[in-house]
Design an enzyme around this catalytic site. Structure first.
Site, PDB file in Angstrom:
ATOM      1  N   THR A  13      -9.069   3.895  14.267  1.00  0.00           N
ATOM      2  CA  THR A  13      -9.988   4.017  13.126  1.00  0.00           C
ATOM      3  C   THR A  13     -10.564   2.658  12.744  1.00  0.00           C
ATOM      4  O   THR A  13     -11.789   2.473  12.681  1.00  0.00           O
ATOM      5  CB  THR A  13      -9.243   4.623  11.917  1.00  0.00           C
ATOM      6  N   LYS A 105       0.016  -3.887   6.660  1.00  0.00           N
ATOM      7  CA  LYS A 105       0.796  -4.165   5.427  1.00  0.00           C
ATOM      8  C   LYS A 105       2.281  -3.968   5.607  1.00  0.00           C
ATOM      9  O   LYS A 105       3.101  -4.668   5.020  1.00  0.00           O
ATOM     10  CB  LYS A 105       0.283  -3.329   4.242  1.00  0.00           C
ATOM     11  N   GLY A 187      -9.262   9.859   8.627  1.00  0.00           N
ATOM     12  CA  GLY A 187      -8.828   8.524   9.078  1.00  0.00           C
ATOM     13  C   GLY A 187      -8.221   7.692   7.962  1.00  0.00           C
ATOM     14  O   GLY A 187      -8.090   6.476   8.099  1.00  0.00           O
ATOM     15  N   LYS A 205       2.051  -2.594  -0.041  1.00  0.00           N
ATOM     16  CA  LYS A 205       0.912  -3.302  -0.653  1.00  0.00           C
ATOM     17  C   LYS A 205       1.339  -3.985  -1.954  1.00  0.00           C
ATOM     18  O   LYS A 205       0.896  -5.110  -2.255  1.00  0.00           O
ATOM     19  CB  LYS A 205      -0.225  -2.316  -0.907  1.00  0.00           C
TER      20      LYS A 205
END
Ligand code: NDP
Ligand code: HSE
Length: 431
Positions: A13, A105, A187, A205
């Site tokens: 993606t 992340k 996606g 995050k």
């Protein structure tokens, strides 16, 4: 004009989005940067795969290690996802003096400390704007624009997939599984969507944001992270009845003793709070600094183009870094903070949903347990249930330390009139 040689590890993606948008806006980027960003190699897992965006065969690498060995690749862009192989790629790229850009992340949350230690030692920058909140430039804002501030707190909707699912459940009555399938098809979701729904993608995050804001790498093992799997259509309805919208929120707070609260929890957000109106794949992060006051960041939190926008902004930074030596390599540790506040000590209001026997005296027994623990109830909903069925009891609980509420909940669960899994969600303030 000098070209900048890029090696893309991953052409899914995001990787394909970077490739497409570099092509689409090549002339603009050249004007703005005085450089051409040229993809020199692309590594994928399965070169034989049919792709919506075809990979130019001449660019295909047999293995991501080929990007390291190619001297024309100056910037390695890691967009494979996963843990061990990206870690090896990034660490080796830094050792070889290649600038790194990543959107990973999960990797940064777990291994950020060692990655940035090596980056600083080798004086090689690591950029990661895409790792938090998709297309929103929050990393740059926290790292650069707000350098003058002590961060008082941040509140964030930082997972697009879960916000998309909650929005579709609330507004279209879609069931959880169908809403998740839509997010996957678009996606937005991770390769392992469990990370989206169990809260850990948002947890990663929150770790990155908090680490940047407070100058120490926040340990993931001590984080309170809860997901949206247990949220029922009933919860969404009860919340709406009480004037709230349910959101998965990241909480980052500086406490007066210098410790920092970092957590991810499903939360009832009052409808007048701006975060309640963030719908679908959109993310938002409300930042409070001691100098700037309140600031709000809003935008698409996942998906091909928004994430590519962030990766390309990192590539532009990488191009500048290639020309001018820097003193900052992605993360600046400092000693002003350094301790995570235990989640049990954090005080907030709560929403508690219980399955109970539909009999007189049940509410009094539950209220009794809460009262003994000095926990106050602000309101109660008990919708009518058909004869013989379990009743649902919803209690809104006044501000109390989470640890105390959890202890009381253990006693409540032990009552013979209480059945099934309870739901305990945090209740956020109006602003
Ligand atoms: P995808 O699953 O769509 O793509 C992963 C790509 O990596 C594929 O091209 C795959 O190859 C390739 N790949 C996987 N393993 C290897 C390997 N061992 N060697 C070489 N190539 C490999 O993931 P996304 O593009 O969605 O995400 C990529 C990263 O970006 C992840 O870290 C994700 O967390 C992060 N991210 C994603 C966002 C999003 O909205 N999707 C937003 C922000 C960050 P193949 O095509 O052959 O399978
Ligand atoms: N799966 C992530 C999300 C991608 O839905 O937010 C963006 O980091």
């Amino acid at each position: 004009m000098r070209d900048i040689g890029i090696g893309l590890a991953g052409f899914g993606t995001v990787g394909a989005g970077v490739f497409l948008n570099l092509e689409k806006n090549r002339a603009l980027l050249r004007e703005r940067m005085g450089r051409d960003l040229v993809v020199r190699k692309i590594a994928v897992k399965d070169p034989a795969k049919n792709r919506a965006v075809s990979v130019p065969p001449a660019l295909l690498a047999k293995n991501w290690r080929d990007l390291l060995d190619d001297p024309s690749v100056e910037v390695v862009v890691e967009l494979m996802g996963g843990m061990e192989e990206p870690r090896e790629l990034i660490m080796e790229a830094i050792r070889r003096g290649k600038i790194v850009v990543t959107g990973n992340k999960a990797l940064l949350a777990e291994h950020g400390a060692e990655i940035f230690r090596l980056a600083t030692e080798k004086r090689v920058p690591v950029f990661y704007e895409a790792a938090v909140a998709g297309g929103i430039p929050i990393i740059k804002a926290v790292r650069e624009a707000f350098v003058a501030n002590h961060f008082r707190r941040m509140r964030g909707i930082i997972n697009g997939t879960s916000n998309y699912i909650l929005t579709r459940m609330a507004e279209s009555g879609l069931d959880f599984a169908s809403a998740l399938s839509e997010a996957q098809a678009a996606g937005f979701a991770e390769a392992d969507p469990a990370l989206d729904v169990n809260g850990w993608d948002a947890g990663h995050k929150a770790i990155i944001l908090a680490s940047l804001a407070y100058g120490f790498w926040v340990p993931s093992k001590d984080l309170l992270v809860e997901g949206i799997e247990g949220i029922t259509p009933g919860d969404i309805r009860f919340a709406a009845q009480l004037g709230y919208t349910i959101k998965l929120l990241g909480f980052i707070d500086a406490c007066p003793d210098g410790s920092v609260e970092v957590s991810v929890q499903p939360s009832l957000v009052p409808n007048e709070n701006i975060l309640a109106s963030v719908r679908g794949v959109f993310n938002a992060i409300a930042v409070r600094g001691d100098v700037v006051g309140d600031a709000l960041f809003y935008g698409r939190g996942a998906g091909q183009d928004p994430t590519a926008s962030s990766v390309i902004s990192d590539l532009a930074d990488a191009a500048i870094a290639l020309d001018s030596p820097r003193e900052s390599f992605g993360f600046i540790p400092h000693g002003l903070y350094g301790k995570l506040r235990p989640a049990g000590e954090v005080t907030s209001a709560f929403y508690l949903r219980l399955g109970v026997d539909d009999q007189p005296g049940v509410l009094a027994r539950i209220a009794g347990v809460l009262g003994e623990s000095n926990i106050g109830i602000s309101s109660v909903i008990q919708p009518e249930t058909p004869e013989g069925e379990l009743a649902v009891l919803v209690l809104m609980i006044h501000d109390a330390p989470r640890g105390r509420v959890i202890s009381a909940l253990q006693k409540i669960r032990a009552l013979d009139c209480v059945h099934g899994e309870p739901a305990l969600y945090r209740v956020e303030a109006a602003s």
